[in-house]
Design a protein around this motif. Structure first.
Motif: not given
Length: 615
Positions: A441-445, A504-512, A525-528
């Motif tokens: 399972i891959g997760v993006v919180f 925030g956007g940069q952090r999320q792209r790193i998480a992706v 994808l938990d409200e990513a």
């Protein structure tokens, strides 16, 4: 003392160091005991010379040789005690490593429920305090207790040879003094536990405030946080006063008893010397021996004080170590690093489990009549039943607190259902080791949850062995490569705690990118993108679209445009599945999804927010 003996068993790999320390202690005691005999002999030699019984020249040569022997004994004592001290330092540090690694290993495998009731800073404070107290005591005991014990036994034997009443008095003083000291233990430890509780809470809050310092400053809560911190530490003052008063009252009684017994000992030595039973040298010898015997007795209160602190610390330590772990962590805990395998088994370790393979034709994920409640509260999920086929995209929609994130937590094995079962790849998840379950399972919180360190380290967090090329490719596909290269350090740019140097956007792209590199067959994808502005959301969504391509995806949705593109939507109402169907089917059903579309059309953002939905 059983707690301290348990620590010794827990660190039995240190046995060679314990042995070296004991040998050094024996040799140190022998060297120390030689000195009183030498000085006693020198005293008799001087007395003989003064009395005319020994020629002056002979006496001078004799006392010079005796002085040289004393010098050698003292040098030997110094060297050997320092060698023993070196072994003690190494042992103490090694013990700290073993206890710390075991504690960390345990924390990493404790169930999520345990963390729900703990404060992060308190966990850290408890680790530092308990292990420091235990290792300091064990170091002190290893460097001094063995030599004290050996010296005391030797003094008892020698004094019995010269005058048995001295041995009798010493045999009385030791147990009585220890008994008087032990009378304080119950009350002392109770008060110490009260102090530790307040200090741990304050330390936990301290760590929490430092981690949320922007919030503290934004709400002008510096003074309030400081007052709360000060109040907890000030509350330990009254406890310390009561604790210290009790301890020192008992110390007066102990020392008074000790002084009376040694008064009797000195009277016996002096009177029998006057009566001719002892020579001057023997009198000096016995006085020095009695002084050597008195030292460990006088230090007993300090030893017991340190022991009580160590016992309190070891109890806190083992309270965590005894917390049951999920049986599915067995395979994970079996591969603990060196230093974490010493000591007692946790009951969960075992041989690594065989790889669980997918059952042909089985759904990728299936919830079968799942109920769930946090602790003993009311069920937040009831009768959850759905399947997720290979390559399918399913969205979960409900009001805030409707159970969407709970379904994700159950899928990840963070909690166990109170009823029903969850199947992954055709196997009940309860039978799948957690490392294998989560590797699928891959997760993006919603919160990217990055770590301090470099961008490359964060992208490769799920696959530390990934090559630089693979890391760059994942970042490119996540629409992150361009902004990463604008940093002075590029992929080696340090991003600070929780990635605070990124937007925030940069952090999320790193998480992706991190999820892409993990390349798990199931994606959650938990409200990513719910916390992002429109521009950042579009950038992240491009990466998410790339990530979802060809994967089985479970999406906690907050954008209706995203919901419209999934294969099926599951709507939840009060913890129960309300509807399951395609976006087109649910749009015409009059249910929650249809209502959301109507709200979007009417621009009613306030009511949309109840469902974590943005238009």
């Amino acid at each position: 003392m059983s707690s301290l003996l348990r620590i010794v068993r827990f660190t039995r790999s240190l046995a060679p160091l314990y042995t070296a320390i004991i040998i050094a202690s024996v040799l140190t005691s022998v060297a120390a005991l030689a000195v009183p005999f030498l000085i006693g002999h020198a005293t008799d030699t001087v007395a003989g010379a003064l009395a005319g019984e020994t020629p002056t020249g002979t006496a001078v040569r004799a006392v010079v040789l005796i002085a040289a022997a004393v010098l050698l004994a003292e040098i030997a004592n110094t060297v050997i005690s320092n060698v023993g001290g070196w072994f003690g330092d190494v042992m103490s540090n090694r013990m700290r490593t073993i206890l710390s690694v075991r504690y960390y290993d345990k924390l990493l495998h404790l169930p999520q429920r345990w963390f729900d009731s703990e404060i992060t800073g308190t966990i850290v404070a408890r680790l530092n305090r308990s292990i420091t107290e235990v290792t300091n005591f064990m170091k002190m005991m290893s460097n001094s207790f063995a030599s004290m014990l050996i010296t005391t036994l030797a003094v008892l034997t020698i004094s019995a040879w010269y005058a048995w009443p001295l041995t009798v008095l010493l045999l009385i003083v030791f147990p009585v003094y220890v008994w008087l000291t032990s009378l304080t233990s119950v009350k002392w430890q109770k008060l110490e536990a009260q102090k530790n509780e307040q200090v741990d809470i304050a330390s936990g809050r301290f760590a929490e405030v430092v981690g949320q310092i922007r919030v503290v400053k934004s709400f002008v809560r510096e003074r309030g946080e400081l007052e709360d911190f000060s109040r907890r530490f000030r509350s330990t003052d009254a406890t310390t006063r009561a604790q210290s008063s009790h301890w020192h009252r008992m110390d007066v009684i102990r020392r008074a008893f000790l002084n009376l017994v040694f008064f009797a000992i000195y009277v016996i030595i002096f009177v029998r010397t006057v009566q001719g039973a002892f020579t001057l040298g023997e009198m000096v010898l016995l006085i020095q021996l009695m002084t050597m015997a008195k030292a460990p007795v006088e230090s007993m209160s300090w030893v017991i004080d340190s022991a009580q602190r160590a016992i309190a610390g070891s109890r806190d330590y083992f309270r965590v170590m005894e917390t049951p772990v999920d049986p599915r962590t067995a395979a994970m805990m079996a591969a603990r690093p060196e230093g974490s395998r010493d000591g007692e088994a946790d009951g969960a370790a075992g041989s690594a489990a065989a790889l669980v393979r997918s059952v042909p034709g089985a759904p990728v994920v299936a919830f079968r009549g799942v109920d769930f409640a946090y602790e003993d509260g009311e069920d937040v999920l009831r009768g959850i039943d759905f399947e997720l086929a290979r390559g399918e995209k399913i969205a979960l929609v409900s009001e805030s607190g409707g159970g969407k994130s709970t379904i994700v937590n159950l899928l990840l094995g963070l909690y166990e259902p109170s009823a029903g079962s969850i199947e992954v790849a055709g196997h009940p998840s309860a039978e799948v080791p957690l490392d294998q379950l989560r590797s699928r399972i891959g997760v993006v919180f919603q919160d990217a949850s990055l770590f301090s360190g470099t961008i490359a380290e964060n992208i490769a967090y799920g696959r530390p062995e990934a090559s630089e090329q693979e890391i760059v490719e994942a970042a490119r596909r996540a629409n992150a490569d361009a902004f990463i290269r604008r940093f002075a350090g590029g992929y080696e740019q340090v991003i600070g705690e929780r990635g605070l140097k990124l937007s925030g956007g940069q952090r999320q792209r790193i998480a992706v990118a991190r999820a892409m590199l993990k390349d798990a067959p199931v994606l959650v994808l938990d409200e990513a993108t719910s916390a992002l502005d429109t521009k950042a959301e579009i950038q992240v969504q491009k990466g998410l679209d790339e990530l979802m391509a060809g994967r089985t995806s479970l999406i906690i949705a907050h954008r209706l445009s995203t919901i419209a593109e999934v294969d099926r939507i599951i709507t939840l109402r009060d913890g129960v599945i309300d509807e399951i169907g395609s976006p087109a089917q649910l749009a015409a059903s009059g249910g929650i999804y249809a209502q959301l579309l109507d709200l979007q059309s009417s621009g009613d953002t306030r009511r949309l927010a109840r469902y974590d939905i943005t238009a």
